[in-house]
Enzyme design. Sequence first.
Site, PDB file in Angstrom:
ATOM      1  N   ASP A  65       0.834  -1.208   0.000  1.00 29.32           N
ATOM      2  CA  ASP A  65       0.000   0.000   0.000  1.00 29.32           C
ATOM      3  C   ASP A  65       0.863   1.251   0.000  1.00 29.32           C
ATOM      4  O   ASP A  65       2.094   1.179   0.104  1.00 29.32           O
ATOM      5  CB  ASP A  65      -0.959  -0.020   1.205  1.00 29.32           C
ATOM      6  CG  ASP A  65      -0.276  -0.379   2.516  1.00 29.32           C
ATOM      7  OD1 ASP A  65       0.969  -0.420   2.556  1.00 29.32           O
ATOM      8  OD2 ASP A  65      -0.983  -0.636   3.499  1.00 29.32           O
ATOM      9  N   ASN A 137      -7.928  -2.206  14.279  1.00 29.61           N
ATOM     10  CA  ASN A 137      -9.335  -2.384  13.860  1.00 29.61           C
ATOM     11  C   ASN A 137      -9.484  -3.541  12.862  1.00 29.61           C
ATOM     12  O   ASN A 137     -10.521  -3.673  12.216  1.00 29.61           O
ATOM     13  CB  ASN A 137      -9.899  -1.089  13.261  1.00 29.61           C
ATOM     14  CG  ASN A 137      -9.190  -0.683  11.972  1.00 29.61           C
ATOM     15  OD1 ASN A 137      -8.225  -1.325  11.547  1.00 29.61           O
ATOM     16  ND2 ASN A 137      -9.668   0.382  11.350  1.00 29.61           N
ATOM     17  N   HIS A 139      -7.634  -4.066  10.073  1.00 25.76           N
ATOM     18  CA  HIS A 139      -7.301  -3.824   8.661  1.00 25.76           C
ATOM     19  C   HIS A 139      -6.007  -4.531   8.269  1.00 25.76           C
ATOM     20  O   HIS A 139      -5.107  -4.730   9.097  1.00 25.76           O
ATOM     21  CB  HIS A 139      -7.252  -2.329   8.334  1.00 25.76           C
ATOM     22  CG  HIS A 139      -6.058  -1.562   8.796  1.00 25.76           C
ATOM     23  ND1 HIS A 139      -6.093  -0.670   9.848  1.00 25.76           N
ATOM     24  CD2 HIS A 139      -4.791  -1.519   8.327  1.00 25.76           C
ATOM     25  CE1 HIS A 139      -4.902  -0.126   9.998  1.00 25.76           C
ATOM     26  NE2 HIS A 139      -4.091  -0.628   9.094  1.00 25.76           N
ATOM     27  N   GLU A 144      -9.720  -1.134   5.119  1.00 26.82           N
ATOM     28  CA  GLU A 144     -10.386  -0.817   6.377  1.00 26.82           C
ATOM     29  C   GLU A 144     -11.667  -1.644   6.526  1.00 26.82           C
ATOM     30  O   GLU A 144     -12.146  -2.231   5.548  1.00 26.82           O
ATOM     31  CB  GLU A 144     -10.733   0.681   6.397  1.00 26.82           C
ATOM     32  CG  GLU A 144      -9.524   1.598   6.367  1.00 26.82           C
ATOM     33  CD  GLU A 144      -8.792   1.681   7.708  1.00 26.82           C
ATOM     34  OE1 GLU A 144      -8.952   0.771   8.552  1.00 26.82           O
ATOM     35  OE2 GLU A 144      -8.060   2.667   7.900  1.00 26.82           O
TER      36      GLU A 144
HETATM   37  C1  GLP Z   1      -0.520   0.504   8.539  1.00 29.19           C
HETATM   38  C2  GLP Z   1      -0.235  -0.376   7.339  1.00 29.19           C
HETATM   39  C3  GLP Z   1      -0.587  -1.818   7.613  1.00 29.19           C
HETATM   40  C4  GLP Z   1      -0.028  -2.234   8.961  1.00 29.19           C
HETATM   41  C5  GLP Z   1      -0.642  -1.410  10.028  1.00 29.19           C
HETATM   42  C6  GLP Z   1      -0.227  -1.814  11.430  1.00 29.19           C
HETATM   43  O1  GLP Z   1      -1.824   0.973   8.580  1.00 29.19           O
HETATM   44  N1  GLP Z   1      -0.925   0.062   6.173  1.00 29.19           N
HETATM   45  O2  GLP Z   1      -0.057  -2.621   6.571  1.00 29.19           O
HETATM   46  O3  GLP Z   1      -0.290  -3.601   9.175  1.00 29.19           O
HETATM   47  O4  GLP Z   1      -0.242  -0.073   9.791  1.00 29.19           O
HETATM   48  O5  GLP Z   1       0.930  -1.131  11.798  1.00 29.19           O
HETATM   49  P1  GLP Z   1       1.811  -1.476  13.014  1.00 29.19           P
HETATM   50  O6  GLP Z   1       2.548  -2.714  12.674  1.00 29.19           O
HETATM   51  O7  GLP Z   1       2.735  -0.293  13.151  1.00 29.19           O
HETATM   52  O8  GLP Z   1       0.925  -1.651  14.199  1.00 29.19           O
END
Ligand code: GLP
Length: 247
Positions: A65, A137, A139, A144
Amino acid sequence: MKVIVCADTESVARTAADIVADYASRGATLGLATGSTPLATYAELIRRHREEDLSFAECTAFLLDEYIGLDRGNPQSYYRFIRDEFTSHIDISDERVHSLDGTLDSREELDAEAARYERAIADAGGVDLQILGVGANGHIGFNEPGSPLDSTTRAAELAAKTIADNSRFFDSTDEVPREVLTQGLGTIGRAGHLLLLATGANKAHAVGALTRGPVTPDCPASVLQLHPQATVVLDAEAATDYQANPR
Ligand code: GLP
């Protein structure tokens, strides 16, 4: 779905690195995730590259992404993040690390970019191993809650929860982009093997829902239940809801 509960984050990183290294040594196409969770795994893979001759030279990589509105020089762009934290420290050539261009702004350009990315993944023969984190949440990528389970790469809006969670990487909440490009849940599901990592108590609820709850767009990560080869690697804190609710 195979769930592996590790004692701590270091053990999660070693377990995940074992799986990634097996694919990398075969020159696989890797799907790379950003976020803080995979950083320890990337650090362990960089160590194995430097100290144990693990090579990524034959690998191809696709990012999951990208934020819309951040150019590639911006340290918060996922283009920069994945290079700074991982790919510039290993022997994969930069041309083989594919990402979405978030600098486009018209709807037509973004739609064309999303279609280009779908084709690029298909032309590469698909992703062999997709690394995933999970949002609090539920995702994955930037899909989302409410994202269709068969969605493909597209522009999307972030949920308020994700904007708040990701604001820690920016100077203020106002600087977090509201729109993103993301591989869809259907795109992610076409990878040969899904490897989801989660650490910390703030992920326990999402992990409980994705492993034990119904398969539903309300918890995008629940699509892993439909996948023939999904591996979830957790530390003890992220595993509490999973372990409290045996099915
Ligand atoms: C972002 C990314 C996701 C990731 C998420 C969780 O939103 N787009 O791919 O899994 O963050 O991040 P973290 O690992 O920092 O909790």
